[in-house]
Design an enzyme around this catalytic site. Structure first.
Site, mmCIF file in Angstrom:
data_model
loop_
_atom_site.group_PDB
_atom_site.id
_atom_site.type_symbol
_atom_site.label_atom_id
_atom_site.label_comp_id
_atom_site.label_asym_id
_atom_site.label_seq_id
_atom_site.Cartn_x
_atom_site.Cartn_y
_atom_site.Cartn_z
ATOM 1 C CG ASN A 45 31.342 43.935 32.751
ATOM 2 O OD1 ASN A 45 30.724 43.522 31.778
ATOM 3 N ND2 ASN A 45 32.642 43.717 32.908
ATOM 4 C CG ASN A 184 42.221 46.267 43.430
ATOM 5 O OD1 ASN A 184 42.969 47.240 43.555
ATOM 6 N ND2 ASN A 184 42.085 45.630 42.277
ATOM 7 C CB ALA A 213 38.302 34.113 47.809
ATOM 8 C CD GLU A 214 40.543 35.031 52.490
ATOM 9 O OE1 GLU A 214 40.121 35.023 53.670
ATOM 10 O OE2 GLU A 214 40.721 33.999 51.820
ATOM 11 N N GLY A 215 36.557 38.456 50.946
ATOM 12 C CA GLY A 215 35.473 39.375 51.247
ATOM 13 C C GLY A 215 35.835 40.827 51.013
ATOM 14 C CB ALA A 240 32.566 40.364 35.474
ATOM 15 C CB ALA A 241 34.295 38.586 40.916
ATOM 16 N N GLY A 242 34.419 41.752 40.565
ATOM 17 C CA GLY A 242 34.449 43.091 41.148
ATOM 18 C C GLY A 242 33.323 43.967 40.645
ATOM 19 C CG ASP A 243 33.060 45.069 36.647
ATOM 20 O OD1 ASP A 243 33.601 46.034 37.216
ATOM 21 O OD2 ASP A 243 33.468 44.582 35.580
ATOM 22 C CB CYS A 273 30.094 37.279 39.369
ATOM 23 S SG CYS A 273 30.822 37.782 37.799
#
Length: 303
Positions: A45, A184, A213-215, A240-243, A273
């Site tokens: 990813n 995280n 969602a807070e950045g 996969a947002a973190g990737d 993403c």
């Protein structure tokens, strides 16, 4: 300007993704909806994320000799990642079982398969790391291999970005070779015993704690501590947002972007993403990242 060069050392899995209204509790069966199979694994990813964000990217890792392995290599190749050093080992490929609810939250079970056999680094792999601008690594392969890759990068002058996921305590030898740690809240707690980024500076010179969602929250040993706001979108799947965030961050940093601004651009990548279902198929391209970044803050790298 030449494209930034990123090498990713990490996992490749076949993701089996099912959508459901709610996530099942222990002992519960829920009726699902859409089902897709997607090339995934944090290594694959993040490699695809880096390519789409604009870098020339190679993936070092291992896939199995099964049908999933054939499909994984074909899909990673098709995404533009250099898989010339991706190993094929006898047996099963890594697999991730993913359930996504109506709010875009997910549960994931990963079986490592071939990823667990990636236990050393060859001469060509070490040479690839030495020639990169940035090495990106995670923790879905043996930590000894991650440590060896990070040490090789440090010796060659290649920057090291470690996404310390999944959460676990890490050896000092690895942390000593990290230039930028991405975690995280859960991962920060596993490393430092506290669920905020500042205590991580006892182990690494720079750290980013993602906040969904807070950045994100960036800190470094020079005294910088900045909360970078997120980009608001309608979330479909956060898998996969973190990737996307980590891959884009590595690219922006490799291109010479100021680090706090690079974190902001990476937040836009994570948000882009989250607007689509899936893992590697949801990762945004550079134009999509720039568009979200421009709407919220101003032009992104190379815009």
């Amino acid at each position: 300007m030449d494209r930034a060069r990123v090498v990713v050392v990490g996992s490749a899995n076949m993701d089996l993704v099912a959508k459901a209204t709610t996530l099942p509790q222990a002992g519960e069966t829920v009726l699902g909806g859409e089902f897709v199979t997607v090339a995934g694994g944090k290594g694959a990813n993040q490699a695809i994320a880096a390519v789409r964000a604009g870098a020339a990217t190679s993936l070092l890792g291992a896939i199995g000799s099964d049908a999933f392995g054939v499909t994984l290599k074909a899909r990673i190749d098709a995404a533009g990642v250099d898989t010339g050093l991706l190993r094929v080992v006898y047996g099963a490929s890594g697999v991730a079982l993913i359930t996504v609810d109506a709010a875009g939250e997910n549960t994931i079970v990963v079986t490592p398969g071939a990823n667990g056999a990636f236990t050393d680094l060859t001469g060509p792999e070490l040479a690839a790391i030495a020639s990169a601008d940035v090495l990106v690594a995670q923790l879905e392969i043996p930590v000894e291999t991650v440590t060896a890759a990070a040490r090789a990068a440090r010796e060659a002058g290649t920057r090291v970005v470690l996404n310390a996921a999944p959460a676990r305590a890490l050896p000092a030898e690895l942390l000593d070779a990290v230039d930028l740690l991405v975690v995280n809240q859960t991962e920060a707690l596993a490393i430092s015993g506290e669920s905020r980024p500042e205590p991580l500076l006892a182990s690494v010179p720079r750290a980013v704690q993602t906040l969904g969602a807070e950045g994100a929250w960036y800190v470094d040993r020079s005294g910088t501590s900045v909360r970078v706001p997120g980009v608001r979108v309608e979330t479909v799947d956060s898998t996969a947002a973190g990737d996307a965030f980590t891959g884009a961050l590595a690219v922006a940093w490799a291109e010479g972007r100021e680090i706090v601004e690079a974190v902001g651009w990476a937040c836009a990548a994570g948000a882009a993403c989250a607007r689509r279902l899936g893992a590697s198929t949801a990762l945004p391209n550079r134009a999509e990242i720039d568009e979200l970044w421009s709407v919220s803050r101003g032009p992104g790298p190379g815009a």
